[in-house]
Scaffold this motif. Structure first.
Motif, PDB file in Angstrom:
ATOM      1  N   ALA A 235       0.836  -1.205   0.000  1.00  0.00           N
ATOM      2  CA  ALA A 235       0.000   0.000   0.000  1.00  0.00           C
ATOM      3  C   ALA A 235       0.870   1.254   0.000  1.00  0.00           C
ATOM      4  O   ALA A 235       2.064   1.186   0.281  1.00  0.00           O
ATOM      5  N   PRO A 236       0.273   2.420  -0.311  1.00  0.00           N
ATOM      6  CA  PRO A 236       1.038   3.677  -0.236  1.00  0.00           C
ATOM      7  C   PRO A 236       1.586   3.915   1.174  1.00  0.00           C
ATOM      8  O   PRO A 236       0.933   3.567   2.166  1.00  0.00           O
ATOM      9  N   TRP A 237       2.756   4.517   1.251  1.00  0.00           N
ATOM     10  CA  TRP A 237       3.381   4.788   2.550  1.00  0.00           C
ATOM     11  C   TRP A 237       2.703   5.982   3.224  1.00  0.00           C
ATOM     12  O   TRP A 237       2.327   6.945   2.534  1.00  0.00           O
ATOM     13  N   PRO A 238       2.600   5.979   4.543  1.00  0.00           N
ATOM     14  CA  PRO A 238       1.898   7.052   5.267  1.00  0.00           C
ATOM     15  C   PRO A 238       2.803   8.239   5.615  1.00  0.00           C
ATOM     16  O   PRO A 238       2.640   8.856   6.662  1.00  0.00           O
ATOM     17  N   VAL A 239       3.769   8.541   4.751  1.00  0.00           N
ATOM     18  CA  VAL A 239       4.693   9.661   4.999  1.00  0.00           C
ATOM     19  C   VAL A 239       4.910  10.405   3.684  1.00  0.00           C
ATOM     20  O   VAL A 239       4.583   9.898   2.611  1.00  0.00           O
ATOM     21  N   LYS A 240       5.459  11.619   3.785  1.00  0.00           N
ATOM     22  CA  LYS A 240       5.845  12.359   2.580  1.00  0.00           C
ATOM     23  C   LYS A 240       7.319  12.150   2.312  1.00  0.00           C
ATOM     24  O   LYS A 240       7.715  11.302   1.540  1.00  0.00           O
ATOM     25  N   LYS A 241       8.177  12.935   2.979  1.00  0.00           N
ATOM     26  CA  LYS A 241       9.627  12.794   2.802  1.00  0.00           C
ATOM     27  C   LYS A 241      10.286  12.601   4.161  1.00  0.00           C
ATOM     28  O   LYS A 241       9.905  13.241   5.149  1.00  0.00           O
ATOM     29  N   VAL A 242      11.282  11.725   4.212  1.00  0.00           N
ATOM     30  CA  VAL A 242      12.064  11.520   5.429  1.00  0.00           C
ATOM     31  C   VAL A 242      13.541  11.609   5.069  1.00  0.00           C
ATOM     32  O   VAL A 242      13.935  11.325   3.931  1.00  0.00           O
ATOM     33  N   SER A 243      14.355  11.997   6.039  1.00  0.00           N
ATOM     34  CA  SER A 243      15.780  12.183   5.744  1.00  0.00           C
ATOM     35  C   SER A 243      16.580  10.899   5.868  1.00  0.00           C
ATOM     36  O   SER A 243      17.716  10.825   5.403  1.00  0.00           O
ATOM     37  N   ALA A 244      15.990   9.857   6.470  1.00  0.00           N
ATOM     38  CA  ALA A 244      16.687   8.572   6.552  1.00  0.00           C
ATOM     39  C   ALA A 244      15.677   7.437   6.699  1.00  0.00           C
ATOM     40  O   ALA A 244      14.588   7.627   7.247  1.00  0.00           O
ATOM     41  N   LEU A 245      16.071   6.279   6.203  1.00  0.00           N
ATOM     42  CA  LEU A 245      15.270   5.058   6.322  1.00  0.00           C
ATOM     43  C   LEU A 245      16.149   3.956   6.887  1.00  0.00           C
ATOM     44  O   LEU A 245      17.327   3.844   6.530  1.00  0.00           O
ATOM     45  N   TYR A 246      15.567   3.144   7.758  1.00  0.00           N
ATOM     46  CA  TYR A 246      16.284   2.020   8.355  1.00  0.00           C
ATOM     47  C   TYR A 246      15.373   0.804   8.325  1.00  0.00           C
ATOM     48  O   TYR A 246      14.177   0.896   8.641  1.00  0.00           O
ATOM     49  N   THR A 247      15.925  -0.338   7.938  1.00  0.00           N
ATOM     50  CA  THR A 247      15.180  -1.580   8.019  1.00  0.00           C
ATOM     51  C   THR A 247      16.129  -2.721   8.361  1.00  0.00           C
ATOM     52  O   THR A 247      17.271  -2.749   7.898  1.00  0.00           O
TER      53      THR A 247
ATOM     54  N   GLN B  29      10.289   7.271  -3.740  1.00  0.00           N
ATOM     55  CA  GLN B  29       9.276   8.308  -3.561  1.00  0.00           C
ATOM     56  C   GLN B  29       9.470   9.127  -2.294  1.00  0.00           C
ATOM     57  O   GLN B  29       9.176  10.328  -2.283  1.00  0.00           O
ATOM     58  N   HIS B  30       9.950   8.492  -1.233  1.00  0.00           N
ATOM     59  CA  HIS B  30       9.854   9.125   0.088  1.00  0.00           C
ATOM     60  C   HIS B  30      11.179   9.498   0.750  1.00  0.00           C
ATOM     61  O   HIS B  30      11.160  10.194   1.770  1.00  0.00           O
ATOM     62  N   LEU B  31      12.310   9.056   0.212  1.00  0.00           N
ATOM     63  CA  LEU B  31      13.588   9.446   0.798  1.00  0.00           C
ATOM     64  C   LEU B  31      14.005  10.797   0.225  1.00  0.00           C
ATOM     65  O   LEU B  31      14.068  10.971  -0.993  1.00  0.00           O
ATOM     66  N   ALA B  32      14.285  11.741   1.104  1.00  0.00           N
ATOM     67  CA  ALA B  32      14.619  13.101   0.688  1.00  0.00           C
ATOM     68  C   ALA B  32      15.981  13.158  -0.004  1.00  0.00           C
ATOM     69  O   ALA B  32      16.797  12.234   0.111  1.00  0.00           O
ATOM     70  N   ALA B  33      16.227  14.247  -0.705  1.00  0.00           N
ATOM     71  CA  ALA B  33      17.540  14.479  -1.309  1.00  0.00           C
ATOM     72  C   ALA B  33      18.614  14.434  -0.226  1.00  0.00           C
ATOM     73  O   ALA B  33      18.410  14.923   0.885  1.00  0.00           O
ATOM     74  N   GLN B  34      19.734  13.825  -0.548  1.00  0.00           N
ATOM     75  CA  GLN B  34      20.844  13.611   0.397  1.00  0.00           C
ATOM     76  C   GLN B  34      20.464  12.638   1.519  1.00  0.00           C
ATOM     77  O   GLN B  34      21.188  12.517   2.509  1.00  0.00           O
ATOM     78  N   GLY B  35      19.338  11.946   1.361  1.00  0.00           N
ATOM     79  CA  GLY B  35      18.885  11.025   2.391  1.00  0.00           C
ATOM     80  C   GLY B  35      19.713   9.756   2.449  1.00  0.00           C
ATOM     81  O   GLY B  35      20.413   9.390   1.496  1.00  0.00           O
ATOM     82  N   VAL B  36      19.619   9.063   3.587  1.00  0.00           N
ATOM     83  CA  VAL B  36      20.405   7.857   3.851  1.00  0.00           C
ATOM     84  C   VAL B  36      19.467   6.667   4.036  1.00  0.00           C
ATOM     85  O   VAL B  36      18.440   6.764   4.711  1.00  0.00           O
ATOM     86  N   LEU B  37      19.833   5.545   3.441  1.00  0.00           N
ATOM     87  CA  LEU B  37      19.107   4.284   3.618  1.00  0.00           C
ATOM     88  C   LEU B  37      20.061   3.252   4.209  1.00  0.00           C
ATOM     89  O   LEU B  37      21.129   2.996   3.652  1.00  0.00           O
TER      90      LEU B  37
ATOM     91  N   LYS C 262      23.158   6.267  -0.141  1.00  0.00           N
ATOM     92  CA  LYS C 262      22.840   7.700  -0.034  1.00  0.00           C
ATOM     93  C   LYS C 262      22.211   8.172  -1.328  1.00  0.00           C
ATOM     94  O   LYS C 262      22.597   7.743  -2.424  1.00  0.00           O
ATOM     95  N   ARG C 263      21.237   9.054  -1.176  1.00  0.00           N
ATOM     96  CA  ARG C 263      20.597   9.672  -2.328  1.00  0.00           C
ATOM     97  C   ARG C 263      21.279  11.003  -2.609  1.00  0.00           C
ATOM     98  O   ARG C 263      21.477  11.812  -1.708  1.00  0.00           O
ATOM     99  N   HIS C 264      21.641  11.236  -3.856  1.00  0.00           N
ATOM    100  CA  HIS C 264      22.411  12.430  -4.173  1.00  0.00           C
ATOM    101  C   HIS C 264      21.610  13.483  -4.925  1.00  0.00           C
ATOM    102  O   HIS C 264      22.165  14.449  -5.427  1.00  0.00           O
ATOM    103  N   PHE C 265      20.270  13.295  -5.015  1.00  0.00           N
ATOM    104  CA  PHE C 265      19.451  14.334  -5.632  1.00  0.00           C
ATOM    105  C   PHE C 265      18.057  14.285  -5.022  1.00  0.00           C
ATOM    106  O   PHE C 265      17.712  13.349  -4.325  1.00  0.00           O
TER     107      PHE C 265
END
Length: 197
Positions: free
Chosen positions: A87-99, A120-128, A194-197
């Motif tokens: 299903a669609p995620w219940p967030v807009k943008k986050v600066s980091a994701l962890y699983t 869709q949801h990891l912000a620019a410069q975000g970390v996974l 890391k996301r670079h854009f």
């Protein structure tokens, strides 16, 4: 009812934290995908007070997560969001994701949907950060991982330890670059993108 408890979470939380301290040093909020028992979220939020730590999972696991959160009473730790990879995620943008210990449990189709959500949801410069076992060039890193993979496939033929190369391919397609692949205890890895854009 007693809180749910995972011995594996108890065993690996300290080694994971030592790595998260550096890779999450410059982010202010983290969404944890598949919080499970809630043990990791409590431990990491307590030791990373600069972060707002957001838990998430399917509703079936929310009661246990809430028990851990209620006992911890941490201002930077948030109630579980309802997140199903179907299903669609219940967030807009986050600066980091962890699983942790999720990609080998869910189906291969849901692994792909996970990375669609990351895109869709990891912000620019975000970390996974992804913790768990992986195969390299089709080979298991240990005999115990091979046995674990066989066990997983007996439960669900679509689950199983994933090929690192496939994960990297999905991450690249989602706009991420691998910045570190860290060997962890018990034949696991911590993949940091890391996301670079």
């Amino acid at each position: 009812m007693e809180k749910p408890f995972s011995q594996a979470c108890e065993n690996n939380k300290s080694p994971i934290l030592s790595e998260l301290k550096s890779c999450f040093a410059d982010v202010d909020n983290v969404l944890e995908i598949g919080s499970g028992t809630g043990q990791h979220s409590v431990y990491f939020a307590a030791h990373l007070p600069h972060l707002q730590w957001h838990t998430s999972d399917r509703p079936i696991n929310h009661y246990g997560i809430k028990q851990w959160l209620a006992e911890a009473q941490l201002a930077n730790l948030h109630e579980p969001l309802e997140l199903d990879l179907n299903a669609p995620w219940p967030v807009k943008k986050v600066s980091a994701l962890y699983t942790a210990n999720t990609l080998h449990i869910v189906s291969s189709a849901l692994v792909e949907r996970f990375f669609n959500g990351v895109e869709q949801h990891l912000a620019a410069q975000g970390v996974l950060c992804i913790y768990g076992p992986f195969k390299y060039q089709g080979r298991f890193t240990s005999e115990s991982n091979q046995r674990f993979d066989e066990f997983l496939k007996q439960q669900d033929s679509q689950s199983g330890i994933r090929d690192f190369e496939w994960i990297q391919q999905l991450a690249t397609a989602a706009g991420l670059t691998l910045v570190n692949d860290i060997a962890m205890p018990a034949n696991n890895q911590l993949l940091i993108f890391k996301r670079h854009f």
